[in-house]
Structure formats: C-alpha cells, structure tokens
Design an enzyme around this catalytic site. Structure first.
Site, PDB file in Angstrom:
ATOM      1  NE  ARG A  41     -42.354  44.832  12.260  1.00 15.53           N
ATOM      2  CZ  ARG A  41     -41.555  43.959  12.826  1.00 15.53           C
ATOM      3  NH1 ARG A  41     -41.856  42.685  12.790  1.00 15.53           N
ATOM      4  NH2 ARG A  41     -40.468  44.355  13.439  1.00 15.53           N
ATOM      5  CE  LYS A 178     -27.780  38.411  27.540  1.00 16.34           C
ATOM      6  NZ  LYS A 178     -28.494  37.131  27.333  1.00 16.34           N
ATOM      7  N   GLY A 323     -35.110  46.922  17.418  1.00 11.33           N
ATOM      8  CA  GLY A 323     -36.499  47.242  17.734  1.00 11.33           C
ATOM      9  C   GLY A 323     -36.624  48.330  18.782  1.00 11.33           C
ATOM     10  N   GLY A 346     -32.427  41.662  14.689  1.00 15.26           N
ATOM     11  CA  GLY A 346     -31.443  40.592  14.558  1.00 15.26           C
ATOM     12  C   GLY A 346     -30.901  40.480  13.147  1.00 15.26           C
TER      13      GLY A 346
HETATM   14  P1  ADP Z   1     -32.419  47.055  20.370  1.00 19.27           P
HETATM   15  O1  ADP Z   1     -33.777  46.396  20.413  1.00 19.27           O
HETATM   16  O2  ADP Z   1     -32.481  48.453  19.848  1.00 19.27           O
HETATM   17  O3  ADP Z   1     -31.395  46.188  19.667  1.00 19.27           O
HETATM   18  P2  ADP Z   1     -31.691  45.993  22.950  1.00 19.27           P
HETATM   19  O4  ADP Z   1     -32.838  45.047  22.845  1.00 19.27           O
HETATM   20  O5  ADP Z   1     -30.328  45.462  22.851  1.00 19.27           O
HETATM   21  O6  ADP Z   1     -31.892  47.179  21.879  1.00 19.27           O
HETATM   22  O7  ADP Z   1     -31.756  46.742  24.350  1.00 19.27           O
HETATM   23  C1  ADP Z   1     -32.841  47.551  24.706  1.00 19.27           C
HETATM   24  C2  ADP Z   1     -33.065  47.530  26.202  1.00 19.27           C
HETATM   25  O8  ADP Z   1     -31.879  47.853  26.908  1.00 19.27           O
HETATM   26  C3  ADP Z   1     -34.091  48.538  26.611  1.00 19.27           C
HETATM   27  O9  ADP Z   1     -35.219  47.866  27.112  1.00 19.27           O
HETATM   28  C4  ADP Z   1     -33.392  49.366  27.691  1.00 19.27           C
HETATM   29  O10 ADP Z   1     -34.219  49.641  28.783  1.00 19.27           O
HETATM   30  C5  ADP Z   1     -32.259  48.463  28.111  1.00 19.27           C
HETATM   31  N1  ADP Z   1     -31.156  49.213  28.716  1.00 19.27           N
HETATM   32  C6  ADP Z   1     -30.389  50.133  28.119  1.00 19.27           C
HETATM   33  N2  ADP Z   1     -29.485  50.631  29.008  1.00 19.27           N
HETATM   34  C7  ADP Z   1     -29.697  49.990  30.172  1.00 19.27           C
HETATM   35  C8  ADP Z   1     -29.094  50.045  31.471  1.00 19.27           C
HETATM   36  N3  ADP Z   1     -28.081  50.873  31.730  1.00 19.27           N
HETATM   37  N4  ADP Z   1     -29.562  49.210  32.420  1.00 19.27           N
HETATM   38  C9  ADP Z   1     -30.567  48.365  32.171  1.00 19.27           C
HETATM   39  N5  ADP Z   1     -31.190  48.274  30.975  1.00 19.27           N
HETATM   40  C10 ADP Z   1     -30.755  49.075  29.988  1.00 19.27           C
HETATM   41 MG    MG Z   2     -34.506  44.828  21.651  1.00 20.96          MG
END
Ligand code: ADP
Ligand code: MG
Length: 378
Positions: A41, A178, A323, A346
């Site tokens: 960064r 989520k 992230g 976000g």
């Molecule tokens: P990003 O940061 O790319 O937006 P998120 O923060 O929404 O992604 O989600 C990332 C997390 O989701 C990771 O830590 C991953 O382990 C978890 N994850 C993905 N699939 C599953 C699953 N089937 N069960 C539990 N956790 C999951």
């Molecule tokens: Mg995340």
C-alpha cells in the site's frame, strides 16, 4: 456529463510549485508486532506522490492505521510506516494516525480545519476509505482545490467501467463468508451481468432456498427468501453441483448438493470448480469477489484456486475486489495475471452497487472540479 467526467484529476490542480499538498493515502498496512508485513500500500501511493513532487509540491501524507478508537494508541502509531515511506519517497511528511483523533470518524469540522491548515491543495488516493464520510475524506475538498490521485482514478475508471460499459458476457463470481454483506451488490449486479456464479459460504443459503439439505454448513436463514427471489429473477445464476466438506465423523468428503446431517461444506467440489472455470473462460468481463471456500485451509483451497487460475487464463477483462480474494490470488502467485486487483474491499462493492461514494461526491464538489453540465452537488 458522467459521474467520472466531473471528477477532478491531478492535472486539474492549480500550479503546485512551492505549495503544500495534503494527500489522503491508504497506508493501513498489515502489521505484526510493530513491523510491516507487506508494504504494497505504501508502494502503491508512489506514482501520485512522485507526480506531485515533480510539480515542485511538498507532500504531506495522512492515513489511518488499524482501529485505535479515536485516541492515541502506541500499537497503531505510524512510526514504522513513516520509516518505510522515508526510504521509498524521501522528503514526504506523514501525519500521525488520523484515527487517533475522534474527529476523524465523526467528520468533525474542527478536525478538518486542523487538517487543511497551511495546505494549498488536497489529493485523495485512499480508495479503501472512499466509502466513509470521514473528516480526511470529505472535509478538505470543501475548501481546497482537490483531485483524485492515480490509484483512486484507476479504481474509479475500472469499477465504473464495469457498471457503465462492460463487454459481454459479463460474469460476476461471488463467494466469501456472508451473503448479507453482499446482497446489495448482488442485486445491483443482477441488472448488468449476464450471469452470476455463487460459491463460498454464501452458496449454502442459495442451496437451502432451493430446498437442498445443507447439513451444518453456514446459512443465513433470514436471507433465504431473498435468495429465492433472486433465483426466480430469470437471471442465470450458477450454483455448485458438488461440495467438499467435513462429515459428522470428521472425515473430508465430497457430496452432491444434498449434504448429510452434521456435514459442513467448506469448498465447492471438482465438478463445480470446472464448471465455474468454464464460465470465466467464456466471459469477456469478470468481476470476482469472495473466495469459493475456506481457502486458508489447503484441504478446502481447490475451488478458489480453480477460479483464480481461470481468472488468470481467460481473455476476459478481469477485476478482483475484496481483501480475502486478493489474498487468495497472491497466495496462488496469480495476482499479477488479472487486469485489476482493487485495493478496497467494501469500497469496491459499494461503488459497484451505488455508482458513487462519499469521497467521490466530495471531490466532484471541490472548488476546482470540472464543471458538470448537469450541475451536480455544490
Ligand atoms: P473478501 O474479503 O474477498 O470480500 P469475504 O471476507 O467475504 O471475502 O470472505 C472470506 C472468508 O470466507 C474467508 O476467510 C473464507 O475462509 C470464508 N469462507 C469461504 N467459504 C466458506 C465456507 N464454505 N465456510 C466457511 N467459511 C468460508
Ligand atoms: Mg474479507
């Protein structure tokens, strides 16, 4: 005039020789025991800083780091960042952590006044914070000639480009933890994409909405109705056809979409991974947010790896936001093989969803902003 055209860029600033420029950077770097574990960064801000220095400006950077809750906290001091910045960009000042003052997150007028005191211009290069109406983001453009830095401008060009003129087929691959975090962007994307691909923990709420037993996999029951409505929208939504997870006896197994009692799904299965990779390969534009499984555990990384590899191999214009998705790409050594990795999780989702951010609206209203034919805010 489009929202993009009304945004001031560095070239819209008045002459800067001998002037002080406040640059809002995103130096919220990963730290471990007072040491920076990745200086990406800081390096990412260099093009903007060096352009300003090339114009003869003195550069004063300001950033938040961590979550110090509005008062000084030595764990989140900027000292390590300042030392690294001095190596990469000699002569640049760096203010103390913006969030050491409660006025930052409260968007307090007195705090803004202190920030802009003695400054002649303002540059926002902190895309990761542009969705927050914090003092350092929305305050300075009210009085100072202002501009997007190079990083912010690139983010805006890429992400608004996805909304406004994507090449079709445009596919969004969504996963992660989520669905409730991402529902807004799922709904907004439904209007512009040709297909949605859903993996990660959020796929189980969709699978449950279709009536599949999902065992003890993560599920958000209050979102089931929304998932049903999305599934009935007539859009192409690709869901997994197989799932890898941990059975009630603790063994790792692969199932179809009917999970036995006590089973927890942690990744999409090999059939789904191949199908999802095909969708990515056939697309002309792909936006990916959220890993396909719990990729931090190697037993559940294959689905995310397959999608990451397809992102690297496809001829499509590829954009990654989030992230954890970016971390997964980097873990697989594929981060330099996609067209754009967004620096804001976000912020990238909110810009895709709403087409604007508080930080961008503030810049559009700056005294030096290009005059908008439609006369937006101001
Ligand atoms: P990003 O940061 O790319 O937006 P998120 O923060 O929404 O992604 O989600 C990332 C997390 O989701 C990771 O830590 C991953 O382990 C978890 N994850 C993905 N699939 C599953 C699953 N089937 N069960 C539990 N956790 C999951
Ligand atoms: Mg995340």
């Amino acid at each position: 005039m489009s929202t993009r055209a009304a945004l001031p860029v560095l070239e819209d600033l008045p002459p800067l020789a001998g002037h002080r420029v406040l640059v809002r950077t995103d130096f919220n770097v990963p730290m471990d025991g007072g040491r920076i574990t990745d200086d990406f960064r800081i390096r990412a801000a260099l093009p903007t800083i060096q352009w300003l220095q090339g114009q003869g400006a003195s550069v004063v950077c300001a950033s938040h780091l961590g979550r110090p809750k509005g008062k000084p906290d030595p764990r989140w001091s900027m000292d390590a960042v300042r030392a690294r910045l001095a190596e990469l960009a000699p002569g640049v000042e760096l203010l103390e952590n913006l969030r050491f003052d409660a006025g930052e997150e409260a968007n307090d007028a007195a705090f803004v006044a202190r920030l802009v005191d003695g400054m002649d211009a303002y540059v926002d290069d902190a895309f990761g914070a542009a969705h927050r109406a914090h003092a350092s983001i929305v305050g300075p453009p009210r009085t100072l000639p202002s501009a997007m830095g190079r990083l912010l401008a690139r983010e805006v060009d890429v992400l608004l480009g996805l909304r406004d003129h994507p090449k079709h087929p445009f596919v969004a691959v969504l996963g992660g933890a989520k669905i409730s975090d991402k529902l807004g962007v799922v709904e907004a994307l439904l209007d512009v994409v040709d297909a949605l691909v859903i993996g990660g923990a959020m796929c189980f709420t969709f699978l449950a909405a279709q009536g599949n037993p999902i065992g003890d996999s993560l599920c958000e029951p209050d979102q089931i109705d929304t998932c049903r409505r999305l599934l009935a929208s007539g859009k192409t939504i690709h869901l997994p056809e197989d799932i890898i997870g941990v059975a009630a006896d603790g063994s790792v197994q692969t199932w179809g979409t009917h999970l036995p009692a006590g089973a927890k799904g942690f990744d999409i299965g090999p059939g789904s991974a191949a199908a999802f990779a095909d969708v990515v390969m056939d697309a002309r534009t792909v936006f990916w947010n959220g890993p396909m499984g719990m990729f931090e555990d190697e037993r559940f990384a294959a689905g995310t790896r397959a999608v990451a590899q397809a992102m690297a191999d496809t001829r499509a214009f590829t954009v990654v936001g989030g992230g954890d998705s970016a971390a997964a790409l980097a873990q697989f050594g594929l981060d330099d093989q996609v067209d754009h990795v967004s620096t804001g999780g976000g912020a990238s989702l909110e810009l895709l969803e709403l087409g604007d951010l508080p930080g961008l609206a503030a810049l559009r209203a700056a005294p030096n902003a290009p005059r908008s034919a439609s006369g937006s805010e101001g």
